[in-house]
Design an enzyme around this catalytic site. Structure first.
Site, PDB file in Angstrom:
ATOM      1  N   GLN A 134     -27.412-142.481  -0.443  1.00 16.13           N
ATOM      2  CA  GLN A 134     -27.132-142.220   0.974  1.00 16.13           C
ATOM      3  C   GLN A 134     -27.441-140.763   1.313  1.00 16.13           C
ATOM      4  O   GLN A 134     -28.025-140.458   2.356  1.00 16.13           O
ATOM      5  CB  GLN A 134     -25.656-142.502   1.302  1.00 16.13           C
ATOM      6  CG  GLN A 134     -25.184-143.910   0.980  1.00 16.13           C
ATOM      7  CD  GLN A 134     -25.918-144.986   1.751  1.00 16.13           C
ATOM      8  OE1 GLN A 134     -26.314-144.779   2.901  1.00 16.13           O
ATOM      9  NE2 GLN A 134     -26.143-146.125   1.117  1.00 16.13           N
ATOM     10  N   TYR A 191     -22.133-149.925  -4.042  1.00 15.05           N
ATOM     11  CA  TYR A 191     -23.131-150.905  -3.578  1.00 15.05           C
ATOM     12  C   TYR A 191     -23.682-150.591  -2.187  1.00 15.05           C
ATOM     13  O   TYR A 191     -23.256-149.657  -1.549  1.00 15.05           O
ATOM     14  CB  TYR A 191     -22.648-152.342  -3.719  1.00 15.05           C
ATOM     15  CG  TYR A 191     -21.433-152.848  -2.981  1.00 15.05           C
ATOM     16  CD1 TYR A 191     -20.871-152.219  -1.897  1.00 15.05           C
ATOM     17  CD2 TYR A 191     -20.857-154.052  -3.403  1.00 15.05           C
ATOM     18  CE1 TYR A 191     -19.775-152.754  -1.252  1.00 15.05           C
ATOM     19  CE2 TYR A 191     -19.750-154.602  -2.749  1.00 15.05           C
ATOM     20  CZ  TYR A 191     -19.221-153.947  -1.673  1.00 15.05           C
ATOM     21  OH  TYR A 191     -18.146-154.483  -1.030  1.00 15.05           O
ATOM     22  N   GLU A 192     -24.685-151.352  -1.822  1.00 12.34           N
ATOM     23  CA  GLU A 192     -25.435-151.124  -0.574  1.00 12.34           C
ATOM     24  C   GLU A 192     -26.028-149.708  -0.564  1.00 12.34           C
ATOM     25  O   GLU A 192     -26.070-149.034   0.470  1.00 12.34           O
ATOM     26  CB  GLU A 192     -24.508-151.351   0.624  1.00 12.34           C
ATOM     27  CG  GLU A 192     -25.203-151.776   1.889  1.00 12.34           C
ATOM     28  CD  GLU A 192     -25.845-153.141   1.762  1.00 12.34           C
ATOM     29  OE1 GLU A 192     -27.062-153.190   1.952  1.00 12.34           O
ATOM     30  OE2 GLU A 192     -25.175-154.136   1.444  1.00 12.34           O
ATOM     31  N   GLY A 193     -26.503-149.285  -1.743  1.00 12.03           N
ATOM     32  CA  GLY A 193     -27.038-147.932  -1.891  1.00 12.03           C
ATOM     33  C   GLY A 193     -25.935-146.993  -2.332  1.00 12.03           C
ATOM     34  O   GLY A 193     -25.061-146.636  -1.535  1.00 12.03           O
ATOM     35  N   ARG A 245     -24.601-151.131   5.921  1.00  8.11           N
ATOM     36  CA  ARG A 245     -24.000-149.896   5.398  1.00  8.11           C
ATOM     37  C   ARG A 245     -22.783-149.490   6.220  1.00  8.11           C
ATOM     38  O   ARG A 245     -21.812-148.974   5.693  1.00  8.11           O
ATOM     39  CB  ARG A 245     -25.064-148.790   5.354  1.00  8.11           C
ATOM     40  CG  ARG A 245     -26.069-149.077   4.260  1.00  8.11           C
ATOM     41  CD  ARG A 245     -27.163-148.053   4.084  1.00  8.11           C
ATOM     42  NE  ARG A 245     -27.872-148.363   2.837  1.00  8.11           N
ATOM     43  CZ  ARG A 245     -28.952-147.730   2.404  1.00  8.11           C
ATOM     44  NH1 ARG A 245     -29.459-146.731   3.098  1.00  8.11           N
ATOM     45  NH2 ARG A 245     -29.517-148.075   1.269  1.00  8.11           N
TER      46      ARG A 245
END
Lengths: 592, 592
Positions: free
Chosen positions: A441, A434-436, A294
């Site tokens: 978040q 992406y990546e959450g 992240r």
């Protein structure tokens, strides 16, 4: 075509005058002398400007092409990838035991910024390998490490992360990919994964897929998930490549941006895989590398914007349009350059003050990760865990906004693909997703991280701010422009936290309705703290009689801008948070 | 593929319960009975959903193709264009003397929103014709009007506007295109124009270009500019088409979005043109239609976002992901729909509360234009002239933001072109740039419009807000949720105006550095006023015993959201404005 020059001087300033890396006592930081880091950054900058940046538009225009199961990357990517390997850039901060150079993570981060700015889509091939490497490095058996890591450190093989399925994005508990245990200890993996970055390509002879799947006996939801190593080609005991595994690319996604990276639908048809880490503990294995992943995406958010900003500045200096309202500044030309106009400056200062703050924030977080890994500092680990969703969410939102602002400087030319500004905007957009996705978040921040370890890490953050203000209280140069606004912003952040404490227990929605604003509020306080630190360092340099007054004065002026014009956002975020759940939750689903 | 349904009920609410169109006494408004407007909007909605919306993705994917000097529009555009002409949609609010239907501009605006939402790029072909029509209608000789207007009203011929040159965008004074007077009263036009929307295409037999060029004797800068009619095919006295004129398309621009519209480089090689309006008064002729053109672009900003929002709502209701934090809401399914999550609602409410406010603001402005044109109301004209840059700048910035938010609801799927959300974002982006980039709107607002006629129009706006608050002071239902925040926001706007008055005279940069924030501050106050009016109307319907309580309650709840969560932005904008020129102007050009 856009150009890119690595901001090595700004990076050196953060490393040596703000973070004071060599004085931290962190093992391995002693080698980070000024000359050494400068040499590394300059060398990386040369590769970035000369090799990667020229391929950025090529990657966007050509994209990746799937033909007969083979993905062809854009012209020149293979040669550039070979140059990156050749230069040892893929192994910079990796374990020397497997061929890495063992440099500090903060250096890997600085170099990473340079490569991402120059060509985000290209850099993802090695970036994802780095992530897969980390998972194997932490959770792999010795044999797995010996088999895979040396080739991944050198990027002779790349890596991927396979999480998402068509119906299961954020909610991984619903995934359907199955892992059936075999007599030889391996598993047969069957299912479909989507949005797999670098899932298939022609840059390397093998690709090591890390795949989340459900093995029998793990129970419902995320509890049943395990992580598996599924190589494209099986690896023989002697390290040579064996049979082709039953994994294939179904299609390449047509995306808004990062066309140079192949985003694949991957089909696993009874592919052979090996368990990585503990059975049914796949989520935990994933999450151990989440902070770094992240942080890497937060970095993408501002790094792409940095490239956009650099070009906007060049354009604003060159493009003649209109006359300064306070009197002609370019009397010999037909008009003044754009940069004389106050609103163009407002725009550029928004960009600059964000970017330099974002860089300091990111390097600081990377330094906390070093502190946690290399000096076994649990407090640093807790703090960076708290800051990670802030960094990812805030920097990617503001990074995208910054790229849009840079595009705006070009007027109509910004909308034409030829100038390259559209690509920066389209590329930067993915980092918010992406990546959450950034909403996730915010949920992670307010729903988990705030209360983690009894709220100890957020208290540590507040202490950090308070201590800085107190220590510098007598510094008249910092007081009005930096310390006072930082104090006010930090007070807003604390008030928001208090609101969540008071209301979140009886109604979780009261906290979650304000989670996104809290993430941004927190981000502003972090950048405010960074700017206060940078201003202090710059002031010290000026007081010390530096000959480079222009650089340090610009730092202070840029910081003043951030404090005066960006930090007031905290009041609005607080007002929104304080309005609670009612306005957000008032409608029924059919009233939308 | 995205879908679109015209929000006719919301439109009817604005027309009949907020603006009370039939009670205004504006000539021609008496025909706007509820049934009539509903029939028009429903019919437009049918064309939009069935004919235009399905072509939106087609236009984006295929784009326009230039072959041997001919531009081919995407498949299906010609049939759809014929259907639009057939249905009389191109002539709705145009002069009956030339075949128009003579409907009020506010109705043309409402129908315009519907068509733009369904297919922005397609609608530009007739939208630009509308603009060129207006210029000829106001400035043309009787002969010119007879020659061109009937064919433009029917869209048998389309129109274009040719302003920009490669080196002259905002700064039109630098333009090089020349007009040489000929013995027969015509001019030979020579030069290159860029960014010409609908500059060449295959939808009609002729294209009427309006071209800014410099004729001899006009002096330097913008003073020398005149406006010319340059038809693609010359028109014979009997109205038939004559010789091909010396105007040709050089290339089509590759753009970030609106691919369905051909954006052309146009080359004029001694093309025959006729003066439109007075010699050397071309800028004035352009500016007479600026208000409407900019209002049209402001409308694009939110109309595209409306389509994006509608699809985000559908996705948020359908997509199952995660469980509500307050308890499962879809126990029979594997997960709850996205719409249960507070941050998804926060996102959707941001969109909804902006869109409905934007629609009311735009319809109100259109109604002011009707009042100015049809009732010769100079105050209305002054007010709409003041509001135009606010509407254009604020609605396109927030419209783009809204489209980005809608895309975000889709997570990774939003980034994939297949889902259509990327197109909304890419299309919406241009509205912030063309017809005067938003920084230029801010300059127009603060540098010109604020002080126009002795500041009379901004005072009229403040009175309007003040009077509304005063009139409704005893309305307990409005007080806390609407009137109080509106009063606070309006006070911020006045304080910003005071700051400019006090500081702008001695240092123009002090005002211009805050111009962009002022534009947004003003926009928020306008939407706050709109929401207060809408809440009042909705409350009256509820008090009157309406059976449709859900609709009116949703209006009030959505308004409360805007007031509680969007309007607090005014404080931040004011803080930035009050920081003055110093932070913005501190750096020298080489310190960026």
């Amino acid at each position: 075509m856009p150009s890119y020059t690595a901001p090595t001087k700004d990076m050196q300033f953060v490393l040596h005058e703000v973070l004071n890396v060599t004085k931290t006592g962190i093992p391995g930081y002693d080698e980070l002398e000024r000359d050494f880091t400068e040499a590394v950054l300059e060398a990386a900058g040369k590769v970035a400007s000369e090799v990667l940046a020229p391929l950025n538009v090529v990657g966007d225009t050509q994209g990746c092409v799937l033909e007969n199961g083979v993905v062809h990357t854009p012209a020149g990517f293979d040669a550039a990838f070979a140059a990156m390997k050749e230069g040892g850039w893929t192994a910079l901060d990796l374990d020397p035991e497997y061929g890495g150079q063992g440099m500090a993570y903060v250096m890997g981060t600085a170099v990473g910024e340079i490569f991402v700015s120059a060509n985000m889509a290209f850099n993802m091939y090695q970036g994802l390998t780095h992530g897969a490497y980390a998972a194997i490095h932490v959770h792999g058996t010795d044999a797995q490490k010996r088999t895979y890591l040396p080739k991944m450190v050198s990027c002779d093989w790349t890596g991927t992360m396979n999480l998402t399925e068509p119906h299961a994005g954020t909610d991984l508990g619903m995934m359907r990919t199955k892992a059936e245990p075999q007599a030889d200890g391996s598993y047969k993996i069957t299912g479909q994964k989507i949005f797999i970055s670098a899932g298939e390509h022609d840059l390397t002879e093998n690709i090591i897929h890390l795949v989340l799947a459900k093995a029998p006996g793990g129970g419902e939801g995320t509890k049943g998930i395990s992580l598996f190593i599924v190589p494209k080609f099986l690896v023989n005991d002697d390290g040579s490549l064996g049979a082709r595994n039953a994994v294939s690319v179904g299609s390449i996604e047509e995306k808004m941006g990062i066309h140079g990276n192949s985003t694949c639908v991957m089909n696993y048809d009874g592919a052979t895989g090996w368990l990585l880490g503990d059975l049914h503990k796949g989520m935990r294995a994933m999450f151990t590398m989440m902070n770094e992943a992240r942080l890497g995406v937060g970095l993408q958010g501002y790094a792409v914007a940095e490239a956009a900003y650099q070009n906007a500045v060049i354009y604003a200096r060159d493009r003649l349009q209109g006359r300064a309202v306070t009197g002609t500044e370019n009397p010999s030309g037909p008009a003044d350059p754009l940069i004389v106009h106050p609103d163009i400056r407002r725009n550029l200062m928004d960009q600059k003050s964000f970017l330099e703050g974002a860089r300091a924030f990111t390097f600081w977080a990377a330094h906390l990760i070093d502190r946690s890994h290399r000096a076994d500092d649990a407090e640093a680990e807790g703090l960076v865990s708290l800051l990670t969703p802030v960094l990812k969410g805030f920097l990617t939102d503001k990074g995208f906004e910054t790229a849009v602002n840079a595009q705006q400087v070009y007027g109509g030319h910004g909308y034409i693909e030829e100038w390259g500004m559209s690509q920066f905007v389209r590329d930067a957009r993915i980092a918010m997703i992406y990546e959450g996705a950034n909403g996730v978040q915010a949920l992670d921040l307010v729903g988990r991280k705030l209360a983690q370890d009894g709220g100890k890490h957020v208290m540590a953050f507040f202490d950090l701010v308070k201590d800085f203000i107190k220590e510098n209280d007598s510094n008249a140069a910092l007081k009005e422009g930096f310390l006072d606004p930082l104090k006010a912003a930090s007070k807003d952040l604390q008030a928001a936290g208090m609101f969540f404490m008071k209301n979140g227990m009886k109604d979780p929605n009261a906290a979650l309705a304000g989670s996104y604003d809290f993430m941004h509020l927190f981000g502003h306080v972090c950048l405010g703290l960074m700017w206060a630190r940078m201003a202090k360092a710059a002031q010290e340099a000026l007081d010390g009689g530096t000959s480079d007054t222009s650089f340090y004065e610009a730092k202070i002026a840029t910081g003043r801008y951030y404090m005066a014009r960006q930090l007031p956002m905290t009041a609005t975020h607080l007002a929104r948070i304080n309005s609670g759940a009612a306005p957000v939750m008032a409608l029924s689903a059919d009233q939308f």
